[in-house]
Scaffold this motif. Structure first.
Motif, PDB file in Angstrom:
ATOM      1  N   LEU A   1       0.834  -1.302   0.083  1.00 27.04           N
ATOM      2  CA  LEU A   1       0.119  -0.083  -0.055  1.00 27.04           C
ATOM      3  C   LEU A   1       0.870   1.161  -0.089  1.00 27.04           C
ATOM      4  O   LEU A   1       0.635   2.203  -0.734  1.00 27.04           O
ATOM      5  N   ALA A   2       1.798   1.133   0.838  1.00 31.09           N
ATOM      6  CA  ALA A   2       2.824   2.446   0.773  1.00 31.09           C
ATOM      7  C   ALA A   2       3.449   2.606  -0.532  1.00 31.09           C
ATOM      8  O   ALA A   2       3.405   3.963  -1.017  1.00 31.09           O
TER       9      ALA A   2
ATOM     10  N   VAL B   1       3.164   2.887  -7.565  1.00 30.43           N
ATOM     11  CA  VAL B   1       3.353   1.591  -8.096  1.00 30.43           C
ATOM     12  C   VAL B   1       1.767   1.298  -8.561  1.00 30.43           C
ATOM     13  O   VAL B   1       0.887   1.708  -7.962  1.00 30.43           O
ATOM     14  N   VAL B   2       1.719   0.786  -9.831  1.00 30.36           N
ATOM     15  CA  VAL B   2       0.281   0.238 -10.291  1.00 30.36           C
ATOM     16  C   VAL B   2      -0.156  -0.895  -9.454  1.00 30.36           C
ATOM     17  O   VAL B   2       0.576  -1.494  -9.192  1.00 30.36           O
ATOM     18  N   GLN B   3      -1.550  -1.145  -9.411  1.00 23.58           N
ATOM     19  CA  GLN B   3      -2.159  -2.033  -8.852  1.00 23.58           C
ATOM     20  C   GLN B   3      -3.642  -2.147  -9.670  1.00 23.58           C
ATOM     21  O   GLN B   3      -4.637  -1.536  -8.824  1.00 23.58           O
TER      22      GLN B   3
ATOM     23  N   ALA C   1       0.806  -4.714  -9.718  1.00 24.99           N
ATOM     24  CA  ALA C   1       2.208  -4.812  -9.536  1.00 24.99           C
ATOM     25  C   ALA C   1       2.737  -4.816  -7.983  1.00 24.99           C
ATOM     26  O   ALA C   1       3.649  -5.328  -7.636  1.00 24.99           O
ATOM     27  N   ALA C   2       1.989  -3.907  -7.480  1.00 25.35           N
ATOM     28  CA  ALA C   2       2.532  -3.433  -5.984  1.00 25.35           C
ATOM     29  C   ALA C   2       2.446  -4.534  -5.193  1.00 25.35           C
ATOM     30  O   ALA C   2       3.455  -4.788  -4.224  1.00 25.35           O
TER      31      ALA C   2
ATOM     32  N   TYR D   1      -4.500 -12.139  -0.950  1.00 20.25           N
ATOM     33  CA  TYR D   1      -3.782 -10.936  -0.731  1.00 20.25           C
ATOM     34  C   TYR D   1      -3.818  -9.771  -1.767  1.00 20.25           C
ATOM     35  O   TYR D   1      -3.791  -8.677  -1.857  1.00 20.25           O
ATOM     36  N   PRO D   2      -3.769 -10.290  -3.167  1.00 21.15           N
ATOM     37  CA  PRO D   2      -3.404  -9.318  -4.211  1.00 21.15           C
ATOM     38  C   PRO D   2      -4.839  -8.585  -4.419  1.00 21.15           C
ATOM     39  O   PRO D   2      -4.931  -7.550  -4.623  1.00 21.15           O
ATOM     40  N   LEU D   3      -5.879  -9.321  -3.882  1.00 21.33           N
ATOM     41  CA  LEU D   3      -7.351  -8.711  -4.304  1.00 21.33           C
ATOM     42  C   LEU D   3      -7.396  -7.602  -3.364  1.00 21.33           C
ATOM     43  O   LEU D   3      -8.029  -6.833  -3.392  1.00 21.33           O
ATOM     44  N   VAL D   4      -7.169  -7.970  -1.817  1.00 22.82           N
ATOM     45  CA  VAL D   4      -7.420  -6.996  -0.864  1.00 22.82           C
ATOM     46  C   VAL D   4      -6.568  -5.720  -1.251  1.00 22.82           C
ATOM     47  O   VAL D   4      -7.000  -4.488  -0.974  1.00 22.82           O
ATOM     48  N   VAL D   5      -5.386  -6.144  -1.622  1.00 22.37           N
ATOM     49  CA  VAL D   5      -4.376  -4.805  -1.725  1.00 22.37           C
ATOM     50  C   VAL D   5      -4.923  -4.085  -2.871  1.00 22.37           C
ATOM     51  O   VAL D   5      -5.185  -2.769  -2.871  1.00 22.37           O
ATOM     52  N   THR D   6      -5.355  -4.829  -3.952  1.00 24.93           N
ATOM     53  CA  THR D   6      -6.035  -4.023  -5.126  1.00 24.93           C
ATOM     54  C   THR D   6      -7.264  -3.020  -4.521  1.00 24.93           C
ATOM     55  O   THR D   6      -7.778  -1.928  -5.044  1.00 24.93           O
TER      56      THR D   6
END
Lengths: 577, 190
Positions: free
Chosen positions: A190-191, A197-199, A231-232, B23-28
């Protein structure tokens, strides 16, 4: 130049500041004690044990532990290979990328499972979002946790006595991921997004060019296609787990993977954070934190010395360019120095620092192109890898590699002064010494033989990109990187061929498991021994004298093994300038 | 052995779901809510008419624009779908040839400028997508851009100053100028 040293000092300061808090947290995690995250994570941990049918207190001897490691890595390898081969039939492939070639897929699967993250492919044009997530991101977690688990098992070999078991692989894995890697990766991801950084799961984005340009066949190009992706989430764990595999082809020099100086700082910090803190964890677990600090001090001294050389070499610039009337001097308006392959936002200081950080840890991500470094600036990263990835090293693997050097140091010192070699109350005998020698010698053999073969056979020579000694350096670097599970490259080398994909995959496999198994064997042997009380005959292993001795052993082994090869590559190139 | 294999498979599936999907879904999810601009590529302009990204450089060869770093991406420079560096070793003759060509191109449109050329203006970036040049590289180009646009040098100079980004938090990184944003601002002057 002032800002250069301030930035380097700040980096080191913050890193060392975090060693104790994170190190003692990790010690509590591995000893099953309560931490501030326990209320949140304990239920998930228990769920994992319930589904897998594990009881938390099941213990393994070293052979069972090793079997579990190998089986788990094998099924991970098969899954990752399979995912790449059938990606075109799977969802989350907005660019409609086809199946990955068998040799490339095998190389990539081995690479990520062994925590190497050597990449012969280019991320944005080869791998679907699904493979990046379900395959690579997952193995970034699992391979890192595997290294940490093996280390903890080895530490138990020192701590426990007159027994036979060294812990449970599945418990160690579960705890490494749930309590350490996942929370850190989540915060870091998140930082990084906040910095740019793309997500996203959207396919690539079209934007218009301010000044349209002429293409190769005279067509007008007025659009730019921006590759995007989730990516992030991957970049965070690629750094924390010392994996290093980039989401995009150019890794962390890509502005969407590393957009600002602050994201750069965080990513560099994430590389060395866990390997450095594990030294403290080790000290805590063996009941004498001075032992951990001593090892960390040895690592840090080598690191600072190497860093100074890289920064100096890169800041001095490229004499070939100076002749053309180009200004490479540092001023308040430019970083100056050798800027080929470097980004302006990072300049020379942060590029040289990153190159040193990523090769002292077995991370292998880059924020500048190592292939374009000056001869000596490129020698340092290569040699740091060749030292066996023990200067911080990979998460877990770095410290168990360094402990092999400690065993050798203690043994040799013991022989010289006629005392029985012992470390942490355990007698070091011929079995431990044999295993430690395997850990130290196997990567050296892989690197030198692999390089020698590749510069002789046509398939090996075909991959060389730069002329002269630099071309030799590219091959030497490739095998150093694969055999020591680093993953960075002198990236000009054309490694996406059947020859290199295959031979480097085997180099990575040998470099990972032929070190992991002897490390576990040492644990199995030590755990059976009685603890000898400290006596006047005990060699102290936390004093400055010992630190210097340990440094000497690491450097001498590294220098004796690689000086001939290095003199054909970077040293020859330096003399030719 | 079989028991360990069974655990290995279940364990792999379990953690693939946790670290590969959840994990990637929550971050997204959080990223798209808290930082939608950054998470989607820091785009400039409006939906349907994006004029670039703050983070990705664009190719410039017209003398009335500031030029950025050289880019080694294929098949054309600043191809943001296939990032790449040149990977030239420091002694590779091809590197010297490329730098020489760039120097000549700079001199051709600015023959009276006898300042030494800042190194970042004649070298390729690592990504091939570097959005920035050093402040020195921007100042070097001020007289040329001013002349081709018929603007007073002071005006272009002050625009460069406006788009100069200092070290982050006063310490980190290097001072730099975003080439695309500077050029867009130049076009808006008229």
């Amino acid at each position: 130049m002032t800002f250069t040293w301030i930035q380097l000092g700040l980096y080191l300061f913050i890193l060392l500041l975090l060693v104790k808090p994170l190190g003692s947290y990790m010690a509590r995690v591995y000893e099953g004690e309560r931490t501030f995250l326990t209320p949140l994570i304990r239920p998930i941990e228990h769920l994992v044990y319930r589904i897998t049918g594990l009881r938390g207190d099941e213990e393994m001897d070293w052979k069972t532990y090793a079997v579990a490691v190998l089986l788990f890595n094998l099924v991970g390898l098969l899954l990752l290979y399979g995912l790449q081969r059938i990606q075109s039939a799977l969802p989350l492939n907005p660019q409609n990328l086809g199946a990955v070639r068998p040799d490339t897929a095998f190389n990539a699967a081995v690479s990520f499972v062994t925590n190497t993250n050597w990449q012969s492919y280019s991320g944005e044009t080869t791998m679907s979002y699904l493979v990046q997530m379900l395959g690579f991101t997952v193995q970034n977690f699992l391979s890192a946790a595997t290294g940490m688990a093996i280390l903890v098992a080895l530490v138990r070999g020192f701590v426990r006595h007159s027994g036979s078991t060294i812990g449970n692989f599945w418990t160690d894995m579960t705890r490494s991921i749930l309590y350490i890697l996942l929370p850190l990766a989540f915060v870091l991801a998140l930082a990084l997004v906040s910095q740019g950084v793309v997500q996203t799961f959207h396919s690539s984005q079209q934007v218009s060019l301010l000044q349209p340009i002429q293409g190769a066949s005279n067509q007008t190009i007025n659009q730019q296609t921006l590759a995007l992706g989730p990516a992030a989430s991957q970049v965070a764990i690629k750094q924390l787990g010392t994996n290093g595999g980039g989401f995009f082809n150019v890794n962390s020099s890509h502005p969407f993977e590393n957009p600002t100086p602050f994201s750069n700082f965080l990513e560099m910090l994430a590389i060395l954070l866990i390997p450095a803190a594990l030294c403290y964890t080790f000290g805590k677990m063996v009941g004498d934190t001075r032992k951990g600090w001593a090892i960390l001090a040895a690592m840090t001294i080598i690191f600072v010395a190497m860093l100074s050389v890289t920064v100096w070499a890169e800041q001095s610039g490229n004499p070939a360019i100076t002749k053309l009337g180009v200004d490479q001097t540092a001023s308040s308006f430019q970083s100056g120095g050798n800027m080929e392959g470097k980004e302006v936002r990072f300049g020379v200081a942060n590029s040289a620092l990153w190159a040193t950080v990523t090769t002292s840890a077995s991370n292998g991500s880059v924020n500048s192109m190592n292939d374009s470094f000056t001869p000596l600036g490129g020698l340092v990263p290569m040699w740091l890898i060749q030292l066996g990835e023990v200067v911080y090293g990979g998460v877990g693997s770095g410290l168990y590699g360094m402990l092999a050097f400690v065993i050798i140091a203690v043994f040799v010192a013991g022989l010289m002064i006629g005392r029985t070699p012992e470390y942490l109350g355990k007698k070091i005998e011929s079995y431990e010494m044999k295993m430690a020698s395997l850990i130290v010698l196997i990567p050296i053999i892989i690197v030198l033989f692999g390089t020698a073969i590749s510069v002789l056979v046509p398939a090996g020579k075909a991959g060389v990109y730069n002329p002269g000694p630099h071309g030799f350096s590219e091959v030497l670097y490739a095998f150093s990187s694969a055999g020591n599970n680093n993953g960075s490259a002198f990236a000009g080398i054309g490694a996406n061929t059947t020859y290199y994909n295959t031979i480097l995959a085997f180099a990575m496999l040998l470099g990972r498991y032929w070190l992991a198994i002897p490390a576990l064997a040492i644990a199995g042997s030590l755990v059976r021994k009685k603890t000898v009380p400290v006596s006047s005959g005990t060699l102290p292993t936390h004093t400055p004298l010992f630190i210097v001795w340990l440094i000497m052993v690491v450097i001498v082994v590294g220098a004796l093994s690689f000086l001939p090869a290095l003199s054909l590559g970077p040293l020859a190139e330096y003399l030719m300038r | 052995m079989l028991r360990q294999l069974r655990i290995a498979i279940i364990f792999l599936v379990l953690f693939t779901v946790l670290t590969g999907i959840i994990y990637p879904l929550v971050v997204t999810g959080i990223a798209q809510t808290a930082f939608p601009h950054q998470a989607n590529g820091s785009l400039i302009g409006k939906e349907g008419n994006y004029t670039g990204s703050e983070l990705i450089g664009q190719p410039f060869s017209d003398p009335k624009y500031f030029w950025g770093r050289l880019s080694a991406t294929e098949p054309f420079p600043y191809n943001a779908a296939a990032s790449s560096g040149s990977n030239y070793g420091p002694l590779n003759p091809a590197l010297t040839v490329e730098i020489q060509a760039r120097i000549e191109a700079l001199k051709a449109v600015d023959p009276t400028n006898d300042q030494p050329i800042p190194v970042d203006l004649v070298t390729s970036s690592g990504s091939g997508l570097d959005p920035d040049i050093s402040v020195a590289a921007a100042l070097y180009q001020v007289p040329r851009v001013a002349r081709y646009r018929g603007l007073p040098e002071e005006q272009v100079h002050s625009l460069v100053n406006r788009f100069t980004e200092g070290r982050q938090f006063g310490i980190l990184g290097e001072p730099r100028v975003n080439v695309l944003e500077l050029n867009q601002a130049l076009d808006e002057l008229k």
